[in-house]
Design an enzyme around this catalytic site. Structure first.
Site, mmCIF file in Angstrom:
data_model
loop_
_atom_site.group_PDB
_atom_site.id
_atom_site.type_symbol
_atom_site.label_atom_id
_atom_site.label_comp_id
_atom_site.label_asym_id
_atom_site.label_seq_id
_atom_site.Cartn_x
_atom_site.Cartn_y
_atom_site.Cartn_z
ATOM 1 N N TYR A 1 5.055 -0.991 39.443
ATOM 2 C CA TYR A 1 6.431 -1.248 39.690
ATOM 3 C C TYR A 1 7.268 -0.179 40.063
ATOM 4 O O TYR A 1 8.149 0.264 39.702
ATOM 5 C CB TYR A 1 7.088 -1.725 38.090
ATOM 6 C CG TYR A 1 6.275 -2.685 37.235
ATOM 7 C CD1 TYR A 1 6.257 -4.087 38.049
ATOM 8 C CD2 TYR A 1 5.606 -2.582 36.288
ATOM 9 C CE1 TYR A 1 5.518 -4.961 37.358
ATOM 10 C CE2 TYR A 1 4.723 -3.392 35.544
ATOM 11 C CZ TYR A 1 4.866 -4.590 36.320
ATOM 12 O OH TYR A 1 3.920 -5.728 35.605
ATOM 13 N N CYS B 1 24.526 6.325 47.093
ATOM 14 C CA CYS B 1 26.066 6.748 46.628
ATOM 15 C C CYS B 1 26.057 5.642 45.310
ATOM 16 O O CYS B 1 26.681 4.627 45.473
ATOM 17 C CB CYS B 1 27.012 6.260 47.747
ATOM 18 S SG CYS B 1 26.869 7.037 49.259
ATOM 19 N N GLU B 2 25.261 6.043 44.525
ATOM 20 C CA GLU B 2 25.354 5.586 42.962
ATOM 21 C C GLU B 2 25.297 6.329 42.013
ATOM 22 O O GLU B 2 24.401 7.440 42.086
ATOM 23 C CB GLU B 2 24.222 4.357 42.865
ATOM 24 C CG GLU B 2 24.197 3.550 43.936
ATOM 25 C CD GLU B 2 25.177 1.940 43.477
ATOM 26 O OE1 GLU B 2 25.356 2.162 42.282
ATOM 27 O OE2 GLU B 2 25.245 1.318 44.475
ATOM 28 N N TYR C 1 15.594 0.843 34.106
ATOM 29 C CA TYR C 1 15.334 0.632 32.616
ATOM 30 C C TYR C 1 15.313 1.603 31.836
ATOM 31 O O TYR C 1 15.105 1.790 30.558
ATOM 32 C CB TYR C 1 13.655 0.305 32.609
ATOM 33 C CG TYR C 1 13.076 -0.703 33.435
ATOM 34 C CD1 TYR C 1 13.561 -2.176 33.035
ATOM 35 C CD2 TYR C 1 12.332 -0.716 34.514
ATOM 36 C CE1 TYR C 1 13.128 -3.239 33.817
ATOM 37 C CE2 TYR C 1 11.760 -1.726 35.331
ATOM 38 C CZ TYR C 1 12.220 -3.067 34.794
ATOM 39 O OH TYR C 1 11.440 -3.920 35.515
ATOM 40 N N PRO D 1 -3.837 -7.878 32.990
ATOM 41 C CA PRO D 1 -2.953 -6.403 32.848
ATOM 42 C C PRO D 1 -2.671 -6.149 34.047
ATOM 43 O O PRO D 1 -3.179 -6.224 35.327
ATOM 44 C CB PRO D 1 -4.166 -5.550 32.583
ATOM 45 C CG PRO D 1 -5.570 -6.177 32.915
ATOM 46 C CD PRO D 1 -5.251 -7.608 32.857
ATOM 47 N N ARG E 1 0.411 -2.997 34.512
ATOM 48 C CA ARG E 1 0.769 -1.593 34.291
ATOM 49 C C ARG E 1 -0.168 -0.881 33.904
ATOM 50 O O ARG E 1 -0.373 0.319 34.445
ATOM 51 C CB ARG E 1 2.210 -1.679 33.204
ATOM 52 C CG ARG E 1 2.451 -0.440 32.973
ATOM 53 C CD ARG E 1 3.288 -0.301 31.669
ATOM 54 N NE ARG E 1 4.367 -1.234 31.814
ATOM 55 C CZ ARG E 1 5.506 -1.380 32.328
ATOM 56 N NH1 ARG E 1 6.198 -0.089 32.924
ATOM 57 N NH2 ARG E 1 6.435 -2.451 32.087
HETATM 58 C C1 PLP Z 1 3.959 -9.296 34.576
HETATM 59 C C2 PLP Z 1 3.087 -9.938 33.964
HETATM 60 C C3 PLP Z 1 2.050 -9.482 33.880
HETATM 61 C C4 PLP Z 1 1.593 -8.053 33.695
HETATM 62 O O1 PLP Z 1 2.491 -7.310 32.724
HETATM 63 P P1 PLP Z 1 2.096 -5.688 32.593
HETATM 64 O O2 PLP Z 1 2.870 -5.504 31.332
HETATM 65 O O3 PLP Z 1 2.206 -5.340 33.650
HETATM 66 O O4 PLP Z 1 0.646 -5.565 32.068
HETATM 67 C C5 PLP Z 1 0.976 -10.330 33.231
HETATM 68 N N1 PLP Z 1 1.023 -11.421 33.244
HETATM 69 C C6 PLP Z 1 2.397 -12.232 33.165
HETATM 70 C C7 PLP Z 1 2.742 -13.553 33.283
HETATM 71 C C8 PLP Z 1 3.297 -11.235 33.819
HETATM 72 O O5 PLP Z 1 4.610 -11.704 34.144
#
Ligand code: PLP
Length: 447
Positions: free
Chosen positions: A402, A374-375, A343, A301, A303
């Site tokens: 992120y 400037c975007e 996103y 995990p 995020r």
């Molecule tokens: C980015 C990533 C994660 C984490 O993903 P989340 O959506 O942030 O939980 C886990 N494993 C791999 C291989 C990733 O590239």
């Protein structure tokens, strides 16, 4: 942790989107209003802004630990390893808090491994993911005693075998399989699977394992998948698990015995009104199948571990109402937090002080919260009903994942400070960059 049956906190008014700040903060860990003043744990946002300046990322130590412990507790009935995905937020303070709690780590570069080791993490509890590992990356990881390589292609497998041979070691590996969960059944993960750059196709996996079993310096440990990000439902994870179980059984019949199954990361979070499955319900849906399997289970995990442990504090610099739109120009910009621009992510933006007259959306305007870059794409949020004055402090919520890690120096803007809070304590965990440092190693043309 947010309750999955909790109510929505936003309302679409005629003017724009109104987010009830008290209701949102009540859904997020570590944030609350005390006497109308926003605080993280026991420290007021205003005090943090005064001490460290703005813009500034702030993370709650307790919120990070609470999520880690929720994963750990939810899977306590089986052997498990929670490998925090470092790319979500790689500050050494964050990594050290998790290392101390016993976490493993999921990395995608040599640099991330160096960070984990610098933060006191153990290489043996690290899994190395990513499609583009170089021989130098592999050599470094092997020499440090990496726990497992998550291998994404046959050619990567042969490179790992060769490097391991030169070091006279056996490389621990698992294959990252693309489980090809039917995107029609689960449309919400279609973006997670469209790109075959990641992983080994499900129908090729057995052959690749058989090849790996023939390699002299490869030690097959497990099987791995990572099906996407910000998934709010458990069904795609269950579908992926079923696909991996099929493969594990076929491998068993061929005498290839695995020790672990890695289900990747991807569990979603509440940014505003999302209602992701709770970690407990996520675990309860997977556990019966995992228990039957009898393998150790890994998760990666990112995020979900840190997003809601963090905020970005920013100050309103200029208010610019125009005939069609009202712009609030703040001191944070897309270089500091790119998720909205990149996103079209909707993130919470709440004031550091609740308006004295409570939720009065009458006559309150909708604002685009924008940076000074400037975007045209430089915005943190659009059409938000807020009562704003120059000098107000705002907190962008859900910014712990992120956020800082994707920041840049575009427009020669120094990257922000980062701070960690624990109870009444707060500590600078990365100073704001100085402008001079941004170009001090550049050279004038000498021709
Ligand atoms: C980015 C990533 C994660 C984490 O993903 P989340 O959506 O942030 O939980 C886990 N494993 C791999 C291989 C990733 O590239």
């Amino acid at each position: 942790m947010s309750n999955c049956e909790s109510a929505t906190v936003s309302t679409q008014t005629e003017a724009g989107l109104y987010i009830d700040p008290a209701a949102l903060s009540a859904q997020l860990p570590a944030l609350s209003y005390q006497d109308d003043a926003l605080q993280m744990e026991s420290v007021s946002i205003k005090a943090l802004a005064q001490t460290y300046g703005t813009p500034c990322y702030v993370y709650s130590k307790q919120a990070i630990l609470d999520v880690y412990n929720a994963y750990s507790t939810a899977f306590s009935t089986i052997e498990h390893q929670i490998c925090y995905a470092v790319k979500a937020n790689s500050n050494l303070a964050v990594l050290s808090v998790l290392a101390k709690a016993g976490a493993g780590f999921d990395i995608v570069s040599r640099g991330e491994l160096m960070r984990v080791l610098a933060a006191g993490g153990q290489a043996s509890r690290v899994v190395f993911s990513g499609v583009g590992k170089t021989p130098a990356d592999i050599e470094y990881a092997l020499s440090q005693g990496i726990g497992c390589f998550n291998v994404e292609s046959i050619s990567e497998l042969s490179i790992i075998n060769e490097v391991a041979q030169t070091l006279d070691k056996k490389a621990p590996i698992s294959l990252r399989v693309n489980p090809d969960v039917d995107a029609n059944t689960h449309p919400y993960i279609s973006t997670g699977l469209k790109d075959n750059k990641f992983g080994i196709a499900h129908d090729k996996a057995i052959a690749v394992y058989e090849g790996a079993a023939q390699m002299s310096h490869i030690d097959i440990l497990g099987i791995d998948c990572h099906i996407g990000s910000q998934l709010t439902q458990v069904e795609p994870f269950v579908a992926a698990l079923d696909k991996l179980i099929e493969l594990i059984e076929q491998l068993r019949d061929k005498g290839i015995m695995l020790k672990h199954i890695d289900l990747g990361g991807g569990l979603g979070v509440r940014y505003i009104d999302e209602q992701p499955v709770s970690i407990k319900d996520f675990a309860d849906a997977l556990l019966p199948k995992l228990q039957k399997l009898g393998l150790s289970v890994f998760f990666e995990p990112g995020r979900s571990m840190v997003a809601n442990a963090g905020i970005l504090i920013t100050e309103v610099n200029i208010l610019k109402p125009t005939e069609h739109k009202n712009f609030a120009i703040v001191d944070a910009a897309m270089n500091d937090l790119i998720r909205p621009a990149l996103y079209q992510a909707e993130m919470g933006v709440i004031p550091s002080t609740l308006p004295a007259n409570g939720m009065d959306t009458e006559g309150t305007q909708a604002w685009d919260i924008v940076g000074a870059i400037c975007e045209t794409g430089d915005f943190l949020a659009k059409n938000r009903v807020l009562s704003l004055q120059v000098g107000d402090l705002l907190a962008v919520t859900g910014a712990g994942a992120y956020g800082f890690n994707m920041s840049s120096n575009y427009n020669t803007r120094p990257r922000t400070a980062e701070v960690m809070v624990s109870g009444e304590q707060h500590q600078l965990i990365k100073p704001r960059e100085t402008i001079e440092a941004l170009y001090s190693d550049e050279r004038l043309w000498q021709g």
